[in-house]
Design an enzyme around this catalytic site. Structure first.
Site, short mmCIF file in Angstrom:
data_model
loop_
_atom_site.label_atom_id
_atom_site.label_comp_id
_atom_site.label_asym_id
_atom_site.label_seq_id
_atom_site.Cartn_x
_atom_site.Cartn_y
_atom_site.Cartn_z
N ARG A 229 0.95 -1.14 -0.10
CA ARG A 229 -0.14 0.04 0.06
C ARG A 229 0.84 1.21 0.02
O ARG A 229 2.00 1.31 0.57
CB ARG A 229 -0.95 0.12 1.31
CG ARG A 229 -1.89 -0.60 1.24
CD ARG A 229 -3.18 -0.36 0.32
NE ARG A 229 -4.34 -1.47 0.10
CZ ARG A 229 -4.56 -2.24 -0.77
NH1 ARG A 229 -3.70 -2.44 -1.52
NH2 ARG A 229 -5.63 -2.99 -0.56
N HIS A 277 -1.57 0.66 -9.57
CA HIS A 277 -1.94 -0.11 -8.66
C HIS A 277 -2.58 -1.12 -9.36
O HIS A 277 -4.28 -1.48 -9.15
CB HIS A 277 -2.98 0.89 -7.60
CG HIS A 277 -3.38 0.17 -6.51
ND1 HIS A 277 -3.81 0.65 -5.13
CD2 HIS A 277 -3.75 -1.29 -6.25
CE1 HIS A 277 -4.07 -0.23 -4.45
NE2 HIS A 277 -4.25 -1.53 -5.14
P1 NDP Z 1 -1.83 -11.39 4.35
O1 NDP Z 1 -2.57 -10.96 5.68
O2 NDP Z 1 -1.99 -13.00 3.92
O3 NDP Z 1 -0.44 -11.23 4.90
C1 NDP Z 1 0.29 -10.25 5.43
C2 NDP Z 1 1.57 -10.45 5.97
O4 NDP Z 1 2.20 -9.20 6.59
C3 NDP Z 1 1.72 -11.55 6.81
O5 NDP Z 1 2.75 -12.53 6.58
C4 NDP Z 1 1.99 -10.74 8.20
O6 NDP Z 1 2.78 -11.45 9.17
C5 NDP Z 1 2.64 -9.70 7.71
N1 NDP Z 1 2.50 -8.47 8.71
C6 NDP Z 1 1.50 -7.83 8.88
N2 NDP Z 1 1.81 -6.78 9.87
C7 NDP Z 1 2.96 -6.84 10.11
C8 NDP Z 1 4.08 -6.10 10.68
N3 NDP Z 1 3.79 -5.27 11.64
N4 NDP Z 1 5.42 -6.56 10.86
C9 NDP Z 1 5.78 -7.68 10.00
N5 NDP Z 1 5.00 -8.47 9.41
C10 NDP Z 1 3.65 -7.96 9.21
O7 NDP Z 1 -1.99 -10.50 3.11
P2 NDP Z 1 -1.75 -10.53 1.66
O8 NDP Z 1 -0.55 -11.30 1.44
O9 NDP Z 1 -2.95 -11.56 1.02
O10 NDP Z 1 -1.83 -9.38 1.05
C11 NDP Z 1 -0.71 -8.22 1.41
C12 NDP Z 1 -1.21 -6.96 1.14
O11 NDP Z 1 -0.69 -6.84 -0.35
C13 NDP Z 1 -2.66 -6.67 1.26
O12 NDP Z 1 -3.07 -6.13 2.61
C14 NDP Z 1 -2.92 -5.26 0.44
O13 NDP Z 1 -2.45 -4.04 0.87
C15 NDP Z 1 -1.69 -5.73 -0.89
N6 NDP Z 1 -2.41 -5.98 -2.08
C16 NDP Z 1 -2.13 -4.93 -2.93
C17 NDP Z 1 -2.57 -5.22 -4.44
C18 NDP Z 1 -2.05 -4.45 -5.44
O14 NDP Z 1 -2.63 -4.41 -6.62
N7 NDP Z 1 -1.30 -3.60 -5.40
C19 NDP Z 1 -3.49 -6.34 -4.57
C20 NDP Z 1 -3.74 -7.53 -3.42
C21 NDP Z 1 -2.93 -7.00 -2.25
P3 NDP Z 1 2.12 -12.81 9.77
O15 NDP Z 1 2.22 -13.58 9.04
O16 NDP Z 1 2.97 -13.08 10.96
O17 NDP Z 1 0.81 -12.44 10.36
C1 OXD Z 2 -6.21 -5.56 -3.17
C2 OXD Z 2 -5.65 -4.51 -4.06
O1 OXD Z 2 -6.28 -5.26 -1.94
O2 OXD Z 2 -6.27 -4.70 -5.06
O3 OXD Z 2 -6.62 -6.52 -3.53
O4 OXD Z 2 -5.05 -3.50 -3.52
#
Ligand code: NDP
Ligand code: OXD
Length: 314
Positions: A229, A277
């Site tokens: 993000r 994005h």
């Molecule tokens: P998940 O919730 O499956 O994974 C999030 C990961 O981030 C986990 O491994 C989590 O750790 C880690 N995390 C969260 N907070 C912290 C922290 N404070 N310190 C260290 N690690 C942390 O999310 P997804 O993988 O499905 O998606 C990730 C992000 O990708 C979404 O939230 C979204 O913002 C972004 N996204 C962007 C898109 C785009 O088109 N640009 C499309 C889709 C998603 P733990 O495993 O230990 O909980």
């Molecule tokens: C999502 C994105 O969160 O598209 O899936 O950013």
């Protein structure tokens, strides 16, 4: 029973069309339609206007149309009901394609070869390190980060990951928590950010963090990729770190303000690649089908899956 589809920034029609076909027993409406608020049992949202989910007394679940849910938690009037996010192989594969593309683009110096072609320069003598000698660091080892990390490892990169909790991924060294962040950064030539935006992660990608990336790697300096993000990054620091040499180049898919303002220096920076994005779009065919499956299962009495923990905000 009504499903309210509230979307900002994306075309609404494809979603309405899919939901009407997949859930023929539900009334599918948008906020612009006349509908009874006490008949709304589900909401499907992408960046709904603040307060749009208030006064829906029979609401049972909110479905985010994306994997991220920061747009849902940004609503101060969010009702206390389950928030379900997208976990879908279509979206995961799209994100891994983007990550692999841009890691390889920097690794294989493709932007420099584009320049050489434009200048008609034939130079075969550039150093080209092997993938095994390039250290990729994946921030976030969730659905998306773990898949992309595995695919990069399969190509041969020396991959490590960092998350809040301890993970175990074959062939990938896993770091966890703030206490291990510096050690993770110290072995990272290409930093890929796949974190969610939360109170803990906002502004994490800043000048102090970039300064901890090694400058003596085989690529001649550190690279940043962010598809998490825009709120995770401090854009003024990215530009300053590119200028100071703390970063060599960046690919950014997300921005502090979207669409990226015309006056942003990122548009024309010679070492920044911008994508709008769309590293992993939510495909209406795949995602509406997965939400419709969840609704049907829920109504058969099964538990919802992919429910977000509101205390963690992701
Ligand atoms: P998940 O919730 O499956 O994974 C999030 C990961 O981030 C986990 O491994 C989590 O750790 C880690 N995390 C969260 N907070 C912290 C922290 N404070 N310190 C260290 N690690 C942390 O999310 P997804 O993988 O499905 O998606 C990730 C992000 O990708 C979404 O939230 C979204 O913002 C972004 N996204 C962007 C898109 C785009 O088109 N640009 C499309 C889709 C998603 P733990 O495993 O230990 O909980
Ligand atoms: C999502 C994105 O969160 O598209 O899936 O950013």
């Amino acid at each position: 029973m009504t499903l309210l589809v509230t979307i900002t920034g994306w075309e609404v029609e494809p979603w309405l069309d899919r939901f009407r076909r997949l859930l023929p027993d539900k009334r599918i409406v948008t906020p612009d339609d006349a509908f009874a608020r006490d008949d709304v049992t589900y909401v499907a949202t992408w960046k709904h206007p603040r307060g749009a989910l208030k006064d829906l007394p029979r609401l049972r679940a909110v479905f985010s149309l994306g994997a991220g849910v920061d747009h849902v938690f940004a609503d101060p009037d969010l009702p206390k009901i389950p928030i379900v996010r997208v976990i879908d192989p279509d979206l995961t594969m799209r994100m891994s394609e983007w990550v692999v593309l841009h890691v390889l683009m920097h690794h294989r110096q493709q932007r420099m070869y584009d320049w050489q072609q434009a200048e008609k320069i034939w130079d075969e003598d550039r150093e080209q390190p092997a993938a095994k000698d390039v250290r990729v660091g994946m921030m976030g080892l969730g659905e998306l980060g773990a898949d992309a990390a595995r695919k990069l490892a399969a190509i041969g990169f020396d991959v490590a990951g960092w998350a809040r909790s301890r993970h175990r991924l074959e062939g990938i060294r896993c770091f966890s928590g703030i206490g291990e962040l510096d050690a993770f950064l110290a072995r990272t030539d290409i930093l890929v950010c796949m974190l969610p935006l939360t109170d803990d992660t906002r502004g994490l990608l800043n000048a102090a963090l970039f300064a901890k990336l090694p400058k003596d790697g085989r690529l001649g300096g550190p690279f940043l990729l962010n598809a998490g993000r825009g709120g995770l990054q401090v854009e003024a620091d990215i530009v300053a770190s590119l200028d100071s040499g703390d970063l060599k180049a960046a690919t950014l898919d997300v921005f502090e303000t979207e669409p990226l303002p015309q006056e942003s220096p990122l548009w024309s920076h010679p070492r920044v690649t911008v994508t709008p994005h769309n590293s992993a779009i939510s495909n209406p065919d795949a995602i509406a089908a997965s939400i419709a499956r969840q609704v049907r299962a829920f109504e058969r009495g099964e538990a919802l899956s992919n429910v977000v923990n509101p205390a963690r905000q992701y």
